[in-house]
Design a protein around this motif. Sequence first.
Motif, PDB file in Angstrom:
ATOM      1  N   SER A 146       6.352   9.863   8.437  1.00  0.00           N
ATOM      2  CA  SER A 146       7.164  10.986   7.940  1.00  0.00           C
ATOM      3  C   SER A 146       8.067  11.461   9.062  1.00  0.00           C
ATOM      4  CB  SER A 146       6.278  12.152   7.474  1.00  0.00           C
ATOM      5  OG  SER A 146       5.575  12.700   8.572  1.00  0.00           O
ATOM      6  N   CYS A 147       9.008  12.332   8.712  1.00  0.00           N
ATOM      7  CA  CYS A 147       9.808  12.969   9.753  1.00  0.00           C
ATOM      8  C   CYS A 147       8.944  13.955  10.530  1.00  0.00           C
ATOM      9  CB  CYS A 147      11.006  13.679   9.127  1.00  0.00           C
ATOM     10  SG  CYS A 147      12.044  14.523  10.315  1.00  0.00           S
ATOM     11  N   THR A 148       8.029  14.599   9.825  1.00  0.00           N
ATOM     12  CA  THR A 148       7.085  15.512  10.487  1.00  0.00           C
ATOM     13  C   THR A 148       6.364  14.768  11.610  1.00  0.00           C
ATOM     14  OG1 THR A 148       6.746  16.609   8.352  1.00  0.00           O
ATOM     15  CG2 THR A 148       5.109  17.046  10.063  1.00  0.00           C
ATOM     16  N   THR A 203      14.869  26.674   8.889  1.00  0.00           N
ATOM     17  CA  THR A 203      14.546  25.242   8.867  1.00  0.00           C
ATOM     18  C   THR A 203      13.239  25.039   8.120  1.00  0.00           C
ATOM     19  OG1 THR A 203      14.231  23.230  10.208  1.00  0.00           O
ATOM     20  CG2 THR A 203      13.346  25.276  11.107  1.00  0.00           C
ATOM     21  N   PHE A 204      12.880  23.756   7.960  1.00  0.00           N
ATOM     22  CA  PHE A 204      11.616  23.421   7.316  1.00  0.00           C
ATOM     23  C   PHE A 204      10.472  23.625   8.318  1.00  0.00           C
ATOM     24  CE2 PHE A 204       8.681  20.105   5.451  1.00  0.00           C
ATOM     25  CZ  PHE A 204       8.405  20.838   4.312  1.00  0.00           C
ATOM     26  N   SER A 262       8.124  21.835   9.351  1.00  0.00           N
ATOM     27  CA  SER A 262       7.775  20.718  10.242  1.00  0.00           C
ATOM     28  C   SER A 262       8.440  20.819  11.604  1.00  0.00           C
ATOM     29  CB  SER A 262       8.202  19.395   9.609  1.00  0.00           C
ATOM     30  OG  SER A 262       7.609  19.249   8.358  1.00  0.00           O
ATOM     31  N   VAL A 321      18.733  21.414  14.241  1.00  0.00           N
ATOM     32  CA  VAL A 321      18.459  20.884  12.903  1.00  0.00           C
ATOM     33  C   VAL A 321      19.809  20.726  12.211  1.00  0.00           C
ATOM     34  CG1 VAL A 321      17.296  21.332  10.693  1.00  0.00           C
ATOM     35  CG2 VAL A 321      16.280  22.175  12.835  1.00  0.00           C
ATOM     36  N   ASP A 326      16.330  17.279  14.865  1.00  0.00           N
ATOM     37  CA  ASP A 326      15.722  17.172  13.546  1.00  0.00           C
ATOM     38  C   ASP A 326      16.859  16.748  12.611  1.00  0.00           C
ATOM     39  OD1 ASP A 326      14.773  17.460  10.989  1.00  0.00           O
ATOM     40  OD2 ASP A 326      13.579  19.252  11.419  1.00  0.00           O
ATOM     41  N   ALA A 329      16.413  15.118   9.872  1.00  0.00           N
ATOM     42  CA  ALA A 329      15.719  14.773   8.610  1.00  0.00           C
ATOM     43  C   ALA A 329      16.718  14.587   7.475  1.00  0.00           C
ATOM     44  CB  ALA A 329      14.718  15.859   8.248  1.00  0.00           C
ATOM     45  N   GLN A 330      17.738  15.440   7.458  1.00  0.00           N
ATOM     46  CA  GLN A 330      18.725  15.396   6.371  1.00  0.00           C
ATOM     47  C   GLN A 330      19.978  14.644   6.794  1.00  0.00           C
ATOM     48  OE1 GLN A 330      19.408  19.500   5.212  1.00  0.00           O
ATOM     49  NE2 GLN A 330      17.231  19.961   5.230  1.00  0.00           N
ATOM     50  N   SER A 361      14.132  11.618   8.008  1.00  0.00           N
ATOM     51  CA  SER A 361      13.126  11.659   6.943  1.00  0.00           C
ATOM     52  C   SER A 361      13.545  10.734   5.811  1.00  0.00           C
ATOM     53  CB  SER A 361      12.971  13.080   6.396  1.00  0.00           C
ATOM     54  OG  SER A 361      12.121  13.057   5.254  1.00  0.00           O
ATOM     55  N   HIS A 370      11.648  11.005   2.929  1.00  0.00           N
ATOM     56  CA  HIS A 370      10.893  11.654   1.854  1.00  0.00           C
ATOM     57  C   HIS A 370      11.670  11.473   0.539  1.00  0.00           C
ATOM     58  CE1 HIS A 370       9.518  15.293  -0.431  1.00  0.00           C
ATOM     59  NE2 HIS A 370       8.358  14.864   0.033  1.00  0.00           N
ATOM     60  N   LYS A 376      15.154  13.067   0.155  1.00  0.00           N
ATOM     61  CA  LYS A 376      16.251  12.751   1.058  1.00  0.00           C
ATOM     62  C   LYS A 376      17.145  11.650   0.460  1.00  0.00           C
ATOM     63  CE  LYS A 376      14.875  15.706   4.205  1.00  0.00           C
ATOM     64  NZ  LYS A 376      13.612  16.347   3.800  1.00  0.00           N
ATOM     65  N   GLU A 405       7.041   8.759   1.149  1.00  0.00           N
ATOM     66  CA  GLU A 405       6.842   9.549   2.359  1.00  0.00           C
ATOM     67  C   GLU A 405       7.173   8.626   3.515  1.00  0.00           C
ATOM     68  OE1 GLU A 405       5.831  12.736   2.579  1.00  0.00           O
ATOM     69  OE2 GLU A 405       4.904  13.140   0.628  1.00  0.00           O
ATOM     70  N   GLY A 406       7.960   9.103   4.470  1.00  0.00           N
ATOM     71  CA  GLY A 406       8.273   8.258   5.619  1.00  0.00           C
ATOM     72  C   GLY A 406       9.378   8.865   6.437  1.00  0.00           C
ATOM     73  N   TYR A 464      15.076  27.483   2.413  1.00  0.00           N
ATOM     74  CA  TYR A 464      14.064  28.017   3.325  1.00  0.00           C
ATOM     75  C   TYR A 464      13.925  29.532   3.339  1.00  0.00           C
ATOM     76  CZ  TYR A 464      15.080  23.415   5.266  1.00  0.00           C
ATOM     77  OH  TYR A 464      15.318  22.083   5.431  1.00  0.00           O
TER      78      TYR A 464
HETATM   79  C1  LIG Z   1      12.556  17.052   4.931  1.00  0.00           C
HETATM   80  C2  LIG Z   1      12.593  17.731   6.250  1.00  0.00           C
HETATM   81  C3  LIG Z   1      11.565  17.586   7.201  1.00  0.00           C
HETATM   82  C4  LIG Z   1      10.273  16.889   6.901  1.00  0.00           C
HETATM   83  O1  LIG Z   1      10.393  15.564   6.525  1.00  0.00           O
HETATM   84  P1  LIG Z   1       9.105  14.758   6.061  1.00  0.00           P
HETATM   85  O2  LIG Z   1       9.556  13.329   6.098  1.00  0.00           O
HETATM   86  O3  LIG Z   1       8.770  15.219   4.682  1.00  0.00           O
HETATM   87  O4  LIG Z   1       8.005  15.024   7.009  1.00  0.00           O
HETATM   88  C5  LIG Z   1      11.719  18.175   8.438  1.00  0.00           C
HETATM   89  N1  LIG Z   1      12.813  18.883   8.744  1.00  0.00           N
HETATM   90  C6  LIG Z   1      13.817  19.061   7.859  1.00  0.00           C
HETATM   91  C7  LIG Z   1      15.014  19.851   8.269  1.00  0.00           C
HETATM   92  C8  LIG Z   1      13.732  18.501   6.583  1.00  0.00           C
HETATM   93  O5  LIG Z   1      14.729  18.702   5.702  1.00  0.00           O
END
Ligand SMILES: *Cc1c(COP(=O)(O)O)cnc(C)c1O
Length: 376
Positions: free
Chosen positions: A54-56, A80-81, A83, A126, A152, A154-155, A176, A178, A181, A187-188, A320
């Motif tokens: 995951s991104c986490t 932010t998320f 994680s 982020v 981060d 993720a997006q 991410s 997920h 995304k 999940e990844g 958020y």
């Molecule tokens: C989706 C997201 C994450 C977490 O991603 P996962 O792959 O679900 O762990 C972390 N930070 C941000 C900004 C995200 O949008």
Amino acid sequence: MIYFNIPPLVGEELDHIKTAIAAHKICGDGMFTKKCNAWIEEKTGTARALLTTSCTHALEMTAILCDIRPGDEVIMPSYTFVSTADAFVGRGATVVFVDVDPKTMNINADLIEDAITDKTKAVVPVHYAGVSCDMKKINAIAQKHNLYVIEDAAQGFGSTYHGKALGTLGDLGCYSFHETKNLSMGEGGALLIKDPHFAEKAEIIREKGTDRSKFFRGQVDKYTWVDYGSSYLPSEMNAAYLWAQLEKEREIYNARMRSWDAYYTALKPLMDEGIIELPFIPDGCVHNAHMFYIKVKDCAERTDLISYLKEHEIQAVFHYIPLHSAPAGIKFGRFHGQDVYTTRESERLLRLPLYYGLTVEEVAFISDRIKEFYKK
Ligand SMILES: *Cc1c(COP(=O)(O)O)cnc(C)c1O
């Protein structure tokens, strides 16, 4: 019902998963994981990319790589998320939140320096909605104060900043995959590593603290426990799903961009009349159409609009709740400076449906309902 999100599916996912099963290789680091890693390395130009669970988990790996310890401080936005913060809180760090720039909802780079103390170890920008933070400013501050920059992203898969892929601008970057995304494997995620000295350590952390990756490359004749680690390898079945999507990466990107552009064009009159605000893309940033949001007057108007859209079978969602006002945020962090925009802007932001497969007719329908809402 027009859903807010439907996970991307391009068609070849199941074939690739069957191939992994037929090859009797369903654990991590098989053919599909290697293809995905190589694809990301080639397209982004990062020295090293490693698929993660995951991104986490990619963020957790960065906290271990940067040797974040109890008492350290890590600067990030509150918008932010969870994680982003969890990864560092897990190592005993205090998270220090600073306000966002209301134009992008990204960390306001001008507020970072004032939040730095002798305990600060890292800054975590982020890239909200896949639009880059002001990385020139952030990297300059980090260099001056000897801090790690951990993106981060993720997006941010598929976005660039002055021509460079998000996730490759700091010391370490996290994607991410997920299901929410642009590209997914259920999940990844992935960890992007700029400095090769981190690469070997990252492989060890990802493989339960062993040098198993070196062993598989024939660089050592047996593998052993060499450091602290965990299990951050995704299964080959997940990687096979992602591989199908990477093969169609431009197709997914173009389809999302068509939807994004269609929203922008349709809703621009409302922006011009000063009724709503639309996303802002700074110079030098190319985004990936991860998200289309609008900003309405306030929280009450947003609630009404969400209900109105729901009556018309449209699922629009807010985002958020700022971390510094959440119970864990109060316990593990502090807000540095004034919260001028984080809370206020978060309460008036509304995300509209956007996924691979959303049609331009649906975008037109949604935009029409929004215009109708404001006519009444
Ligand atoms: C989706 C997201 C994450 C977490 O991603 P996962 O792959 O679900 O762990 C972390 N930070 C941000 C900004 C995200 O949008």
